[in-house]
Write a protein that holds these residues in place. Structure first.
Motif, PDB file in Angstrom:
ATOM      1  N   LEU A  66      63.601 134.458 -77.169  1.00 45.20           N
ATOM      2  CA  LEU A  66      64.621 133.332 -77.448  1.00 45.20           C
ATOM      3  C   LEU A  66      63.473 132.276 -77.975  1.00 45.20           C
ATOM      4  O   LEU A  66      62.718 131.794 -77.428  1.00 45.20           O
ATOM      5  N   LEU A  93      71.135 130.142 -64.622  1.00 43.34           N
ATOM      6  CA  LEU A  93      69.769 129.652 -64.153  1.00 43.34           C
ATOM      7  C   LEU A  93      69.847 130.196 -62.563  1.00 43.34           C
ATOM      8  O   LEU A  93      70.901 130.068 -61.843  1.00 43.34           O
ATOM      9  N   TYR A 144      65.845 132.325 -65.387  1.00 45.17           N
ATOM     10  CA  TYR A 144      67.161 132.376 -65.704  1.00 45.17           C
ATOM     11  C   TYR A 144      67.373 133.898 -65.841  1.00 45.17           C
ATOM     12  O   TYR A 144      66.454 134.775 -65.810  1.00 45.17           O
ATOM     13  N   LYS A 185      64.532 126.799 -59.986  1.00 42.69           N
ATOM     14  CA  LYS A 185      63.902 126.081 -60.435  1.00 42.69           C
ATOM     15  C   LYS A 185      62.765 125.119 -59.788  1.00 42.69           C
ATOM     16  O   LYS A 185      62.952 125.021 -58.406  1.00 42.69           O
ATOM     17  N   PHE A 194      64.313 135.948 -67.568  1.00 49.42           N
ATOM     18  CA  PHE A 194      63.378 135.102 -68.324  1.00 49.42           C
ATOM     19  C   PHE A 194      62.898 133.806 -67.598  1.00 49.42           C
ATOM     20  O   PHE A 194      63.528 133.282 -66.763  1.00 49.42           O
ATOM     21  N   TYR A 241      69.404 128.029 -80.002  1.00 49.98           N
ATOM     22  CA  TYR A 241      68.339 129.081 -79.716  1.00 49.98           C
ATOM     23  C   TYR A 241      68.797 130.370 -80.752  1.00 49.98           C
ATOM     24  O   TYR A 241      70.180 130.692 -80.569  1.00 49.98           O
ATOM     25  N   TYR A 293      57.502 122.047 -65.426  1.00 51.34           N
ATOM     26  CA  TYR A 293      58.727 122.277 -64.789  1.00 51.34           C
ATOM     27  C   TYR A 293      59.230 123.592 -65.022  1.00 51.34           C
ATOM     28  O   TYR A 293      59.285 123.993 -66.141  1.00 51.34           O
ATOM     29  N   PHE A 326      60.284 129.978 -73.549  1.00 50.77           N
ATOM     30  CA  PHE A 326      60.689 131.149 -72.720  1.00 50.77           C
ATOM     31  C   PHE A 326      59.472 132.368 -72.791  1.00 50.77           C
ATOM     32  O   PHE A 326      59.141 132.294 -73.905  1.00 50.77           O
ATOM     33  N   SER A 349      59.951 123.545 -69.340  1.00 48.93           N
ATOM     34  CA  SER A 349      60.646 122.810 -70.166  1.00 48.93           C
ATOM     35  C   SER A 349      58.970 121.968 -71.048  1.00 48.93           C
ATOM     36  O   SER A 349      58.512 121.349 -70.295  1.00 48.93           O
ATOM     37  N   PHE A 376      61.294 127.461 -64.559  1.00 50.84           N
ATOM     38  CA  PHE A 376      62.805 127.922 -64.305  1.00 50.84           C
ATOM     39  C   PHE A 376      62.646 129.564 -64.362  1.00 50.84           C
ATOM     40  O   PHE A 376      61.910 129.971 -65.020  1.00 50.84           O
ATOM     41  N   LEU A 430      62.042 116.063 -68.825  1.00 49.15           N
ATOM     42  CA  LEU A 430      61.391 117.203 -68.640  1.00 49.15           C
ATOM     43  C   LEU A 430      61.840 118.110 -67.255  1.00 49.15           C
ATOM     44  O   LEU A 430      62.102 119.285 -67.050  1.00 49.15           O
ATOM     45  N   ASN A 431      62.416 117.129 -66.366  1.00 44.96           N
ATOM     46  CA  ASN A 431      62.617 117.814 -64.921  1.00 44.96           C
ATOM     47  C   ASN A 431      64.174 118.046 -64.987  1.00 44.96           C
ATOM     48  O   ASN A 431      64.731 117.432 -63.991  1.00 44.96           O
ATOM     49  N   PHE A 458      60.323 121.851 -59.556  1.00 39.35           N
ATOM     50  CA  PHE A 458      59.917 120.594 -60.288  1.00 39.35           C
ATOM     51  C   PHE A 458      58.882 120.073 -59.491  1.00 39.35           C
ATOM     52  O   PHE A 458      57.810 119.379 -60.207  1.00 39.35           O
ATOM     53  N   TYR A 476      62.777 124.223 -74.329  1.00 36.90           N
ATOM     54  CA  TYR A 476      62.405 125.062 -73.202  1.00 36.90           C
ATOM     55  C   TYR A 476      61.725 126.065 -73.995  1.00 36.90           C
ATOM     56  O   TYR A 476      62.196 126.855 -74.989  1.00 36.90           O
TER      57      TYR A 476
END
Lengths: 113, 111
Positions: free
Chosen positions: A43, B46, B36, B49, B90, A35, B32, B101, B94, B34, A98-99, B51, B99
């Motif tokens: 990002l 992290l 951060y 999260k 952030f 990244y 999914y 952001f 996913s 997240f 993905l998870n 799911f 990922y």
């Protein structure tokens, strides 16, 4: 014991030079990423690899060439550095799917002068 | 298009005050999600999260987030902010081998 490690942490170089950033993960993950974080902290995905195979190349100039010698390593080589390449580069890894969350390295701050 | 929006670029709160950081996503299916945190000069850590299952998820450092499908949101909350929480936050989801952001929210904490 660092999960995702990048070297070097800081890199200052002149325009036109070629440089490499190394990344290693000891998490046993199949997928690794590069990244780029710009000066505004955004990002952006550059590359992703799964089992050493390139999966994503997000319109990155050809001067950037990733290499994955094995699943635990993903290095980034940059040719003919330009001022606009100055940024923080993050390596990350995750399980495939993905998870699952990504684990990030500490970043490499690249400054091109 | 798949995207994450964090409407607040900067937020300033007093130490001990409550905090809510907003996150909205655009994705074709259930994402999914997240959160951060990035402290100055550091990588991304992290916080939590989501799911599936319970829409209120607990994370580290006393943070929690609530997934609201109807609002396409995943806001981060903390009841009482500490000075050490000052950082960049952030939101992300996913995608296929990447990922995505948001642009981040910089949190400043006043003593």
């Amino acid at each position: 014991d660092t999960a995702v490690s990048q070297t070097p942490k800081y890199l200052v170089t002149q325009m036109g030079n070629d440089k490499s950033i190394k990344c290693e993960q000891n998490l046993g993950h199949d997928t690794m990423y590069w990244y780029k974080q710009d000066s505004k902290k955004f990002l952006k995905i550059m590359f992703s690899y799964n089992n050493k195979e390139l999966i994503i190349n997000e319109t990155v100039p050809n001067r950037f060439s990733p290499k994955s010698p094995d699943k635990a390593h993903l290095n980034l080589h940059i040719n003919s550095l330009e001022l606009g390449d100055s940024a923080v580069y993050f390596c990350a890894s995750s399980r495939e799917g993905l998870n699952t969350e990504a684990f990030f390295g500490q970043g490499t701050r690249l400054t091109v002068v | 298009a798949q995207s994450v929006t964090q409407p607040d670029i900067h937020i300033t709160v007093s130490e001990g005050a409550s905090l809510e950081l907003r996150c909205n996503y655009s994705y074709g299916a259930t994402p999914y999600l997240f959160w951060y945190v990035q402290s100055p000069g550091q990588g991304l850590q992290l916080l939590l999260k989501y799911f599936s299952g319970d829409t209120l998820v607990q994370g580290i450092k006393g943070f929690e987030a609530e997934f609201k499908r109807s609002q396409s949101s995943f806001n981060l909350r903390k009841p009482s902010v500490h000075w050490s929480d000052a950082a960049e936050y952030f939101c992300a989801f996913s995608g296929t081998y990447k990922y995505i952001f948001g642009t981040g929210t910089r949190l400043k904490v006043l003593a």
